[in-house]
Design an enzyme around this catalytic site. Structure first.
Site, mmCIF file in Angstrom:
data_model
loop_
_atom_site.group_PDB
_atom_site.id
_atom_site.type_symbol
_atom_site.label_atom_id
_atom_site.label_comp_id
_atom_site.label_asym_id
_atom_site.label_seq_id
_atom_site.Cartn_x
_atom_site.Cartn_y
_atom_site.Cartn_z
ATOM 1 N N GLY A 360 39.303 51.455 32.216
ATOM 2 C CA GLY A 360 38.921 50.945 33.519
ATOM 3 C C GLY A 360 39.610 49.638 33.822
ATOM 4 N N PRO A 362 40.245 45.658 34.866
ATOM 5 C CA PRO A 362 39.724 44.446 34.230
ATOM 6 C C PRO A 362 38.380 44.049 34.815
ATOM 7 C CG PRO A 362 42.025 44.155 34.856
ATOM 8 C CD PRO A 362 41.577 45.458 35.435
ATOM 9 N N GLY A 363 37.502 43.580 33.954
ATOM 10 C CA GLY A 363 36.236 43.047 34.414
ATOM 11 C C GLY A 363 35.195 44.068 34.799
ATOM 12 N N VAL A 364 35.398 45.335 34.437
ATOM 13 C CA VAL A 364 34.371 46.311 34.771
ATOM 14 C C VAL A 364 33.325 46.423 33.658
ATOM 15 C CG1 VAL A 364 35.765 47.685 36.342
ATOM 16 C CG2 VAL A 364 35.775 48.221 33.905
ATOM 17 N N GLY A 365 33.530 45.683 32.599
ATOM 18 C CA GLY A 365 32.488 45.623 31.583
ATOM 19 C C GLY A 365 32.771 46.417 30.328
ATOM 20 N N LYS A 366 34.022 46.692 30.041
ATOM 21 C CA LYS A 366 34.334 47.478 28.844
ATOM 22 C C LYS A 366 33.960 46.714 27.574
ATOM 23 C CE LYS A 366 38.636 47.747 30.087
ATOM 24 N NZ LYS A 366 38.529 47.034 31.370
ATOM 25 N N THR A 367 34.440 45.503 27.509
ATOM 26 C CA THR A 367 34.162 44.726 26.305
ATOM 27 C C THR A 367 32.673 44.439 26.170
ATOM 28 O OG1 THR A 367 36.319 43.697 26.530
ATOM 29 C CG2 THR A 367 34.773 42.632 25.053
ATOM 30 N N SER A 683 50.052 61.082 42.935
ATOM 31 C CA SER A 683 48.984 61.218 43.923
ATOM 32 C C SER A 683 49.415 60.833 45.332
ATOM 33 C CB SER A 683 47.769 60.397 43.494
ATOM 34 O OG SER A 683 48.034 59.033 43.684
ATOM 35 N N LYS A 726 39.787 54.490 44.842
ATOM 36 C CA LYS A 726 40.555 54.745 46.057
ATOM 37 C C LYS A 726 39.651 54.780 47.288
ATOM 38 C CE LYS A 726 44.369 57.175 43.829
ATOM 39 N NZ LYS A 726 44.927 58.475 43.503
HETATM 40 N N1 LIG Z 1 27.922 46.898 35.105
HETATM 41 C C1 LIG Z 1 27.823 45.593 34.782
HETATM 42 N N2 LIG Z 1 26.631 45.002 34.781
HETATM 43 C C2 LIG Z 1 26.531 43.705 34.467
HETATM 44 N N3 LIG Z 1 27.535 42.904 34.143
HETATM 45 C C3 LIG Z 1 28.758 43.425 34.126
HETATM 46 C C4 LIG Z 1 28.970 44.798 34.445
HETATM 47 N N4 LIG Z 1 30.270 45.037 34.350
HETATM 48 C C5 LIG Z 1 30.865 43.900 33.991
HETATM 49 N N5 LIG Z 1 29.962 42.922 33.834
HETATM 50 C C6 LIG Z 1 30.249 41.549 33.441
HETATM 51 O O1 LIG Z 1 31.558 41.216 33.823
HETATM 52 C C7 LIG Z 1 32.189 40.394 32.881
HETATM 53 C C8 LIG Z 1 33.518 40.952 32.489
HETATM 54 O O2 LIG Z 1 33.360 42.141 31.738
HETATM 55 P P1 LIG Z 1 34.238 42.511 30.484
HETATM 56 O O3 LIG Z 1 34.792 41.307 29.856
HETATM 57 O O4 LIG Z 1 33.469 43.429 29.638
HETATM 58 O O5 LIG Z 1 35.408 43.263 31.175
HETATM 59 P P2 LIG Z 1 36.491 44.251 30.575
HETATM 60 O O6 LIG Z 1 36.266 45.583 31.174
HETATM 61 O O7 LIG Z 1 36.471 44.184 29.120
HETATM 62 O O8 LIG Z 1 37.814 43.657 31.156
HETATM 63 P P3 LIG Z 1 39.302 43.592 30.527
HETATM 64 O O9 LIG Z 1 39.953 44.906 30.761
HETATM 65 O O10 LIG Z 1 39.957 42.510 31.311
HETATM 66 O O11 LIG Z 1 39.123 43.273 29.101
HETATM 67 C C9 LIG Z 1 31.246 40.295 31.717
HETATM 68 O O12 LIG Z 1 30.585 39.079 31.779
HETATM 69 C C10 LIG Z 1 30.281 41.428 31.950
HETATM 70 O O13 LIG Z 1 29.022 41.150 31.419
HETATM 71 MG MG LIG Z 2 37.821 43.303 27.788
#
Ligand SMILES: Nc1ncnc2c1ncn2[C@@H]1O[C@H](COP(=O)(O)OP(=O)(O)OP(=O)(O)O)[C@@H](O)[C@H]1O
Ligand SMILES: [Mg+2]
Length: 788
Positions: A360, A362-367, A683, A726
């Site tokens: 996904g 960046p920042g969607v919460g994977k980590t 696409s 999209k």
């Molecule tokens: N669904 C969610 N609910 C609550 N908080 C979220 C959610 N998704 C993301 N966050 C918060 O957003 C911040 C960024 O998430 P995270 O670091 O996990 O992104 P990532 O997917 O690992 O990004 P990257 O690809 O850049 O590593 C974190 O503080 C996380 O807690």
């Molecule tokens: Mg990450």
């Protein structure tokens, strides 16, 4: 015998007292005479014709002016053979023992005088005496040899063997042995010859033993000296001294501590064997040797690794669900999959854990989801980034023989985890590099294969390590760069971007409370109103995830915290108007879709690593021109889409009411703006086709519509990925209608309710469906062409 008779009479002679030895008859002895009484006695003797005196040992060597009581009663009559006056107060003399005498009386004067009568040596003989005598001669030459550190010279052996009188032999040997006065006196006084020989034989065997051992030690030391350097001997001596003093060197203490830890450590059998072997090597090795520290570091590493130790899993599914919900909003599908996995673990703890891959933007919460899984399971969480890793050795370590070698990152992570079953997150698998130093992806293959990772071999450890108990989660922004064999081993879980509404929820429930807490504010002290939040989301961030949103919120809240720190006490409500005051002018102008769409322009939707985007494809005819020109940094796949679109329309010109001759007579230029960004993927097929159809038909495309989908040469519309991103991008751009491949209809479930309600969707099976939906007024011939 005449002499013996003569000696039977009593004689008075000057007496010379010896501090620490006796004089044996028949033997010469050099003496240095210094005590005034002794000097006087010697001078008196020298003044006589025979130059004789009586030599007697003192009972107490410390008596400086001995009296009768301080002297033994058996002494030796001796004659002075040579005298040499060194100084006025000292005479060096050589005396020869003549016979044993008993002191009858001592007269004290300027010097001592003794009245003596002779005590003839015993004259016994026996077989035993003969045997003892032979043995003594042999032992005696051995002794002389050892004392000189080699073998005795021939003459000595001959001299001993040629001694006819066994007692005289005993005297001779005793005089060589450095015996104390008491022993010498005992020998002098011996009642029988046998007795005398036994005494000497006893002392001599002991002395020979001691000399043999001493020589052996000396030889060993000499050998070692030639092998190792001098400092080794110094260290040995130091060690001996430390042992003597009950002290240990720090190195030694460390080695011992390691030994103890090894005894207690929980290790698999083969690992223990290897560790024991290295331990034994370490113990033998001087600590100055460089390899010493290499082995020690290695052993320490081995002992710190969690070979067997596992943390207890918390497999309460209800609680796990609760933890996942506590940490993350939405992403229900992913959460479900995780709960499933926990259920499997609950039923079969030995089940092989699948390798999950979160994909996904960046920042969607994977980590953070990975962390949350670890929390739900009650396991340790460890993360390592693979981004930019080129060198296989980074993953697998360097051989121990390299200076400063370390284990690879995987083993390091396991050590940090301290348990064999952590949640191990391998971040950014899509950013793995590769070059001449080896391909880390191939090492990853082994790590991520449940069949192989039971015995993962790190170069540094050089022992099989069981990684199979770890729960591996990889993350990636995009699947494209991941090598296929690696992809095969992973279970892909897509985390799509969030809609504005979802972001609002995430902000309300997670981000704002977290930032308030960080700033030390309560929810009452600082309120962000709905409109302000909307503005923050729309005008200050543009992303699929929420990382930037969290940063922006943090900034706003920090500024409010400053006001409180400066004395403000009333609660602060942040409104839409206040946002620019706090953050400066809006960073991002709202994306506006183009309102004017001349013929030849089509609105498409693109998926990018940072989410979705609206994208325009522009086409122009080049009268009298030739060929197809494509610009805008398009990848190969996209260029092929352009050719396919043109060929398809050309071959179906009459079906769509187009002039086939236009394809022939004019060149074509296709451009995709925002050219600095490389674009690729299939696409855009429908959008290319629509742009060309609009161009050749002269009909403009509807300005409220966007589309995505792959097109085949026969006009079929195939499903594509990234639907959610999209659609959200189209909505952000103010578009109301989205044309999607029929195959993507199921993906709408991922969309938030509001979005599905608000947007209109058109599902297309064939190009004709797309064109009729996008180009009002296009006349498509009634009977659709056969699938050709
Ligand atoms: N669904 C969610 N609910 C609550 N908080 C979220 C959610 N998704 C993301 N966050 C918060 O957003 C911040 C960024 O998430 P995270 O670091 O996990 O992104 P990532 O997917 O690992 O990004 P990257 O690809 O850049 O590593 C974190 O503080 C996380 O807690
Ligand atoms: Mg990450």
């Amino acid at each position: 015998m005449a002499e013996a008779k003569k000696q039977n009479v009593q004689q008075t002679l000057p007496l010379l007292a010896l501090k620490n030895s006796a004089l044996f008859p028949g033997l010469l002895m050099p003496l240095s005479v210094g005590r005034p009484a002794s000097v006087a006695a010697v001078e008196a003797a020298l003044g006589t014709e025979d130059k004789e005196l009586v030599v007697v040992a003192q009972r107490d060597a410390n008596a400086d002016r001995p009296e009768a009581a301080d002297l033994y009663t058996v002494g030796t009559r001796a004659s002075i053979r040579r005298a040499n006056r060194q100084r006025t107060d000292q005479i060096d003399i050589m005396v020869l023992g003549i016979e044993r005498v008993v002191i009858v009386k001592v007269e004290e004067n300027e010097y001592l005088k003794a009245r003596v009568t002779s005590l003839p040596l015993p004259d016994d003989s026996s077989r035993e005496l003969e045997a003892l005598s032979l043995s003594l001669a042999e032992l005696g030459s051995k002794f002389v040899g050892l004392a000189q550190g080699g073998t005795a010279p021939q003459e000595v052996a001959r001299m001993f063997a040629s001694q006819e009188d066994p007692l005289q032999l005993a005297f001779m040997i005793a005089s060589l042995m450095n015996l104390d006065a008491a022993k010498e006196q005992a020998l002098l006084e011996t009642p029988t010859r046998l007795e005398g020989l036994r005494m000497v034989h006893g002392w001599l065997s002991h002395e020979v033993d001691v000399l043999e051992i001493r020589n052996k030690i000396a030889n060993e030391a000499r050998e070692e000296m030639s092998k190792e350097q001098k400092d080794y001997i110094l260290r040995q001596q130091k060690k001996a001294i430390e042992q003597e003093l009950g002290e240990k060197s720090p190195d030694q203490a460390e080695v011992e501590e390691l030994r103890e830890r090894l005894a207690k450590a929980e290790l698999p059998e083969d690992v223990r064997k290897e560790a024991e072997r290295e331990m034994a090597r370490l113990e033998k090795m001087p600590s100055m040797q460089p390899e010493h520290s290499v082995i020690r570091t290695w052993l320490e590493y081995v002992l710190e690794l969690p070979w067997i130790k596992r943390s207890d899993d918390n497999l309460d599914l209800k609680r796990a669900r609760q933890v996942l919900d506590e940490d993350h909003f939405g992403i229900g599908k992913v959460k479900d999959r995780i709960i499933e996995q926990l259920a499997v673990l609950k039923l079969n703890p030995e089940a092989k854990a699948p390798i999950l891959c979160f994909v996904g933007a960046p920042g969607v919460g994977k980590t953070s989801l990975g962390q949350s899984i670890a929390r739900a399971l009650g396991r340790k969480f460890e993360r390592m980034s693979l981004g930019g890793m080129h060198d296989e050795a980074e993953l697998r370590g360097h051989r121990r023989t390299y200076i400063g070698a370390l284990p690879g990152r995987l083993i390091q992570a396991m050590r940090r985890a301290g348990f064999a079953n952590p949640v191990l997150m391998l971040d950014e698998v899509d950013k793995l590099g590769r070059d001449f130093r080896g391909d880390p992806a191939s090492a990853l293959l082994e790590v991520l294969d449940p069949e192989q990772n039971k015995a993962f071999r790190d170069n540094y450890l050089d022992l099989p390590f069981d990684l199979s108990k770890a729960l591996f989660i990889t993350t990636a922004n995009s699947l494209d760069p991941i090598p296929a064999p690696l992809l095969d081993r992973m279970e892909i879980l897509q985390l799509s971007g969030y809609s504005e509404e979802e972001k609002t929820q995430i902000a309300r429930r997670y981000l704002i409370p977290r930032q308030l807490k960080q700033a030390g504010l309560t929810a009452e002290q600082c309120v962000v109103d709905d409109e302000a939040l909307k503005k923050l989301i729309e005008s200050y961030t543009r992303e699929a995830g929420v990382r930037r949103l969290e940063q922006v919120l943090a900034r706003v809240i920090r500024k409010v915290a400053v006001r409180f720190a400066e004395g403000n006490t009333e609660s602060v409500c942040i409104t839409k108007e206040e946002v620019p005051e706090l953050l400066g002018p809006e960073a991002i102008l709202p994306e506006e879709a183009r309102k004017e769409l001349p013929p030849g322009v089509a609105t498409g939707l693109a998926w990018t690593e940072t989410g979705g985007d609206v994208l325009y494809i522009e086409a122009a005819l080049l009268p009298q021109g030739k060929d197809l020109t494509i610009t805008g940094q398009l990848g190969e796949v996209m260029q092929e889409s352009a050719k396919t679109a043109r060929s398809y329309l050309w071959s179906h010109a009459s079906y769509f009411g187009l002039q086939a001759s236009e394809f022939l007579n004019a060149g074509l230029h296709i451009h995709v703006p925002a050219g600095a960004i490389p674009k690729d993927g299939p696409s855009a097929g429908v959008t290319m086709t629509t742009a060309l159809a609009s161009l050749y038909s002269g009909l403009p495309m509807r300005n409220d519509t966007a589309m995505t989908g792959e097109v085949t040469l026969t006009g079929l519309v195939l499903p594509i990925g990234g639907v959610k991103e999209k659609v959200l991008a189209a909505r952000r751009g103010g578009l109301k209608r989205v044309i999607l491949p029929r195959g993507n209809q199921k993906d709408l479930r991922d969309l938030p309710e509001e979005v599905r309600k608000e947007m209109e969707f058109v599902f297309a099976d064939r190009v004709a469906d797309v064109l009729t939906a996008a180009l009002p007024g296009l006349a498509v011939a009634a009977p659709p062409a056969k699938a050709a």
